[in-house]
Design an enzyme around this catalytic site. Structure first.
Site, PDB file in Angstrom:
ATOM      1  N   GLN A 108       6.533   7.091  14.179  1.00  0.00           N
ATOM      2  CA  GLN A 108       5.314   6.558  13.696  1.00  0.00           C
ATOM      3  C   GLN A 108       4.280   5.509  14.860  1.00  0.00           C
ATOM      4  OE1 GLN A 108       7.393   3.526  11.771  1.00  0.00           O
ATOM      5  NE2 GLN A 108       5.599   2.354  10.382  1.00  0.00           N
ATOM      6  N   GLU A 167       0.349  -1.346   0.084  1.00  0.00           N
ATOM      7  CA  GLU A 167      -0.096  -0.023   0.411  1.00  0.00           C
ATOM      8  C   GLU A 167       1.078   0.907  -0.166  1.00  0.00           C
ATOM      9  OE1 GLU A 167      -3.308   0.100   2.680  1.00  0.00           O
ATOM     10  OE2 GLU A 167      -2.903   2.495   3.651  1.00  0.00           O
ATOM     11  N   LYS A 188     -21.230  -6.270   4.542  1.00  0.00           N
ATOM     12  CA  LYS A 188     -20.622  -5.418   3.648  1.00  0.00           C
ATOM     13  C   LYS A 188     -19.930  -6.593   2.146  1.00  0.00           C
ATOM     14  CE  LYS A 188     -16.353  -3.550   5.074  1.00  0.00           C
ATOM     15  NZ  LYS A 188     -15.581  -2.536   5.272  1.00  0.00           N
ATOM     16  N   LYS A 216       8.183   3.396   1.732  1.00  0.00           N
ATOM     17  CA  LYS A 216       9.354   3.393   1.745  1.00  0.00           C
ATOM     18  C   LYS A 216       9.812   1.984   1.409  1.00  0.00           C
ATOM     19  CE  LYS A 216      10.004   5.518   6.192  1.00  0.00           C
ATOM     20  NZ  LYS A 216       9.755   5.188   7.731  1.00  0.00           N
ATOM     21  N   ALA A 251     -10.355  12.041   1.045  1.00  0.00           N
ATOM     22  CA  ALA A 251     -11.354  12.690   0.630  1.00  0.00           C
ATOM     23  C   ALA A 251     -11.314  14.251   1.582  1.00  0.00           C
ATOM     24  CB  ALA A 251     -12.327  12.168   1.473  1.00  0.00           C
ATOM     25  N   GLN A 295      -6.977  -4.376   8.775  1.00  0.00           N
ATOM     26  CA  GLN A 295      -6.197  -3.183   9.814  1.00  0.00           C
ATOM     27  C   GLN A 295      -4.671  -3.577  10.125  1.00  0.00           C
ATOM     28  OE1 GLN A 295      -5.410   0.287   9.856  1.00  0.00           O
ATOM     29  NE2 GLN A 295      -7.514   0.795  10.463  1.00  0.00           N
ATOM     30  N   HIS A 331      -7.787   3.459  -3.636  1.00  0.00           N
ATOM     31  CA  HIS A 331      -8.902   3.588  -2.694  1.00  0.00           C
ATOM     32  C   HIS A 331     -10.204   4.361  -2.893  1.00  0.00           C
ATOM     33  CE1 HIS A 331      -5.960   1.499   0.448  1.00  0.00           C
ATOM     34  NE2 HIS A 331      -5.966   0.612  -0.077  1.00  0.00           N
ATOM     35  N   ALA A 368     -19.045   2.150   4.452  1.00  0.00           N
ATOM     36  CA  ALA A 368     -18.382   1.506   3.278  1.00  0.00           C
ATOM     37  C   ALA A 368     -19.290   0.602   2.317  1.00  0.00           C
ATOM     38  CB  ALA A 368     -17.723   0.570   3.582  1.00  0.00           C
TER      39      ALA A 368
HETATM   40  P1  FAD Z   1     -17.491   1.071   7.505  1.00  0.00           P
HETATM   41  O1  FAD Z   1     -17.562  -0.976   6.944  1.00  0.00           O
HETATM   42  O2  FAD Z   1     -18.584   1.700   7.016  1.00  0.00           O
HETATM   43  O3  FAD Z   1     -17.596   0.638   9.020  1.00  0.00           O
HETATM   44  C1  FAD Z   1     -17.116   1.670   9.520  1.00  0.00           C
HETATM   45  C2  FAD Z   1     -18.499   1.704  11.091  1.00  0.00           C
HETATM   46  O4  FAD Z   1     -19.537   1.950  11.087  1.00  0.00           O
HETATM   47  C3  FAD Z   1     -17.996   0.161  12.465  1.00  0.00           C
HETATM   48  O5  FAD Z   1     -18.158   0.547  13.144  1.00  0.00           O
HETATM   49  C4  FAD Z   1     -18.917  -0.888  10.999  1.00  0.00           C
HETATM   50  O6  FAD Z   1     -19.094  -1.769  12.449  1.00  0.00           O
HETATM   51  C5  FAD Z   1     -20.516   0.383  11.327  1.00  0.00           C
HETATM   52  N1  FAD Z   1     -21.202  -0.023  10.699  1.00  0.00           N
HETATM   53  C6  FAD Z   1     -20.290  -0.912   9.297  1.00  0.00           C
HETATM   54  N2  FAD Z   1     -22.330  -0.679   8.846  1.00  0.00           N
HETATM   55  C7  FAD Z   1     -23.177  -0.568   9.240  1.00  0.00           C
HETATM   56  C8  FAD Z   1     -24.242  -0.649   8.677  1.00  0.00           C
HETATM   57  N3  FAD Z   1     -24.925  -0.992   8.063  1.00  0.00           N
HETATM   58  N4  FAD Z   1     -25.136   0.453  10.799  1.00  0.00           N
HETATM   59  C9  FAD Z   1     -24.504   0.425  11.491  1.00  0.00           C
HETATM   60  N5  FAD Z   1     -22.993   0.482  11.796  1.00  0.00           N
HETATM   61  C10 FAD Z   1     -22.422  -0.077  10.603  1.00  0.00           C
HETATM   62  N6  FAD Z   1      -9.547   6.138   5.025  1.00  0.00           N
HETATM   63  C11 FAD Z   1      -9.103   7.366   4.245  1.00  0.00           C
HETATM   64  O7  FAD Z   1      -9.500   8.143   4.559  1.00  0.00           O
HETATM   65  N7  FAD Z   1      -8.677   6.403   3.118  1.00  0.00           N
HETATM   66  C12 FAD Z   1      -8.251   5.818   2.752  1.00  0.00           C
HETATM   67  O8  FAD Z   1      -7.071   5.372   0.965  1.00  0.00           O
HETATM   68  C13 FAD Z   1      -8.258   4.757   3.411  1.00  0.00           C
HETATM   69  N8  FAD Z   1      -7.326   3.303   3.126  1.00  0.00           N
HETATM   70  C14 FAD Z   1      -8.154   2.258   4.230  1.00  0.00           C
HETATM   71  C15 FAD Z   1      -7.575   0.640   4.349  1.00  0.00           C
HETATM   72  C16 FAD Z   1      -7.855   0.551   4.878  1.00  0.00           C
HETATM   73  C17 FAD Z   1      -6.607  -1.128   4.408  1.00  0.00           C
HETATM   74  C18 FAD Z   1      -7.966   0.053   6.062  1.00  0.00           C
HETATM   75  C19 FAD Z   1      -8.073  -1.244   6.955  1.00  0.00           C
HETATM   76  C20 FAD Z   1      -8.715   1.606   6.536  1.00  0.00           C
HETATM   77  C21 FAD Z   1      -8.322   2.319   6.181  1.00  0.00           C
HETATM   78  N9  FAD Z   1      -8.975   3.921   6.545  1.00  0.00           N
HETATM   79  C22 FAD Z   1      -8.892   4.522   5.231  1.00  0.00           C
HETATM   80  C23 FAD Z   1      -9.603   4.138   7.089  1.00  0.00           C
HETATM   81  C24 FAD Z   1     -11.463   4.449   7.184  1.00  0.00           C
HETATM   82  O9  FAD Z   1     -11.868   4.878   6.328  1.00  0.00           O
HETATM   83  C25 FAD Z   1     -11.429   4.295   9.156  1.00  0.00           C
HETATM   84  O10 FAD Z   1     -10.875   3.068   8.978  1.00  0.00           O
HETATM   85  C26 FAD Z   1     -13.178   4.472   9.187  1.00  0.00           C
HETATM   86  O11 FAD Z   1     -13.037   4.574   9.847  1.00  0.00           O
HETATM   87  C27 FAD Z   1     -14.206   3.110   8.206  1.00  0.00           C
HETATM   88  O12 FAD Z   1     -14.113   2.519   7.208  1.00  0.00           O
HETATM   89  P2  FAD Z   1     -14.966   1.534   6.282  1.00  0.00           P
HETATM   90  O13 FAD Z   1     -14.723   1.299   5.125  1.00  0.00           O
HETATM   91  O14 FAD Z   1     -13.999   0.390   7.421  1.00  0.00           O
HETATM   92  O15 FAD Z   1     -15.965   1.357   7.073  1.00  0.00           O
END
Ligand code: FAD
Length: 288
Positions: free
Chosen positions: A213, A17, A166, A273, A51, A177, A79, A125
């Site tokens: 970090q 990544e 999802k 890196k 964003a 994560q 992403h 998501a």
């Molecule tokens: P979701 O899957 O929507 O989950 C978020 C929260 O909502 C969780 O607590 C979940 O339990 C809850 N939830 C989900 N669906 C529902 C539902 N239907 N009803 C009620 N609750 C629900 N951030 C960036 O800005 N840019 C990036 O490029 C980026 N890359 C990432 C890559 C990885 C591998 C990871 C792990 C994270 C990344 N993030 C990034 C961070 C990410 O945007 C955050 O972790 C964010 O807080 C949650 O994103 P998610 O897609 O997991 O959300």
């Protein structure tokens, strides 16, 4: 090519990544980073998305992902976050991604940030995954997951119930994560299995190589820190070279254990890196 097809080949899928450079950093550096990472022969390289960041955030993700795919000929996943976007914004982005030949999207909600207003079209998501599926494209779609539960979740089980939504919406694989305790990851996989979530999960590994970090990234992620890990940081925190070596060795140790236990994939948070990615990849090459 859809990245999800790689998981059926009975080999650990190694991915990297990278993130687009900050506004005041030279963009050439990240292209050099990508050149070096591509030389390590990963299955794919993903590019993060910021964003509401400084202007051109979407363009920089798409340009870098396009460079990976079209110039370096390595598969890529762009992403894409949704809580700060409306349907029409995402429609435009999907068109743009498609025009650049990008075939895979890591669909995310995005973090809530007081400086960046949210919109009402997407809440989770899984909404983005469903939306992408309904459009007239054929993107491969991945989602994120947190082996120790998302920080906003009531508990891990509630988070896994949401993860099921999802996967059911069409996420074909999950990228985790970062975590530092493999037993947490194995417990998580077991729970996913019980919840009938059958998509492959690639394990997010971050080599921790400096104290800053450690303080910023690790504390924010909320990941559990085994004493083997914290002892190394405490012992070497004032010796940057030793801390870097210990961080790389720790990541390799984690990866060897994950691969021995049949992990579907390893997703390395490279922190842009290439030297870290190279040291780690060279150490595990024969295991892949
Ligand atoms: P979701 O899957 O929507 O989950 C978020 C929260 O909502 C969780 O607590 C979940 O339990 C809850 N939830 C989900 N669906 C529902 C539902 N239907 N009803 C009620 N609750 C629900 N951030 C960036 O800005 N840019 C990036 O490029 C980026 N890359 C990432 C890559 C990885 C591998 C990871 C792990 C994270 C990344 N993030 C990034 C961070 C990410 O945007 C955050 O972790 C964010 O807080 C949650 O994103 P998610 O897609 O997991 O959300």
């Amino acid at each position: 090519m859809k990245i999800s097809s790689l998981f059926s080949q009975n080999k650990t899928v190694l991915s990297f990544e990278v993130f687009p450079p900050k506004k005041d950093s030279p963009v050439e550096t990240v292209y050099r980073t990508l050149d070096e990472l591509a030389g390590l022969n990963p299955a794919f390289i993903s590019v993060t998305y910021s964003a509401g960041g400084t202007g051109g955030a979407e363009e920089s993700t798409i340009n870098l992902a396009s460079y990976v795919k079209n110039t370096l000929k390595v598969e890529t996943a762009a992403h894409l976050t949704c809580i700060n976007s409306g349907f029409s914004d995402i429609e435009k982005t999907l068109k743009n991604l498609s025009e650049h030949g990008i075939e895979n999207i890591l669909a995310l909600r995005g973090d809530r940030n007081p400086d960046t207003p949210t919109k009402d079209d997407f809440h989770y998501a899984s909404d983005l995954v469903s939306f992408i599926k309904k459009q007239n494209y054929n993107f491969g779609i991945a989602g994120a997951c947190c082996p120790e539960g998302h920080p906003e979740s009531e508990n891990l089980i509630a988070d896994i119930r949401n993860l099921k939504k999802k996967a059911d919406a069409g996420a074909e694989f999950l990228v985790s994560q970062m975590f530092f305790d493999n037993t947490k990851f194995y417990d998580f996989l077991e729970k996913l299995n019980l919840a009938d979530i059958t998509v492959p999960v690639t394990a997010g590994i971050m080599p921790v190589t400096n104290k800053r970090q450690f303080e910023r990234m690790i504390m924010l992620s909320g990941a559990s820190l085994p004493s083997k890990f914290t002892r190394a940081v405490a012992r070497f925190e004032n010796n940057p070279e030793a801390l870097a070596d210990a961080g790389i060795a720790y990541a390799i140790d984690q990866i060897v254990d994950l691969m021995s236990n049949g992990a579907a994939g390893i997703h390395l948070y490279t922190m842009n890196k290439p030297v870290l990615a190279r040291k780690i990849t060279e150490s595990i090459r024969s295991l892949l």
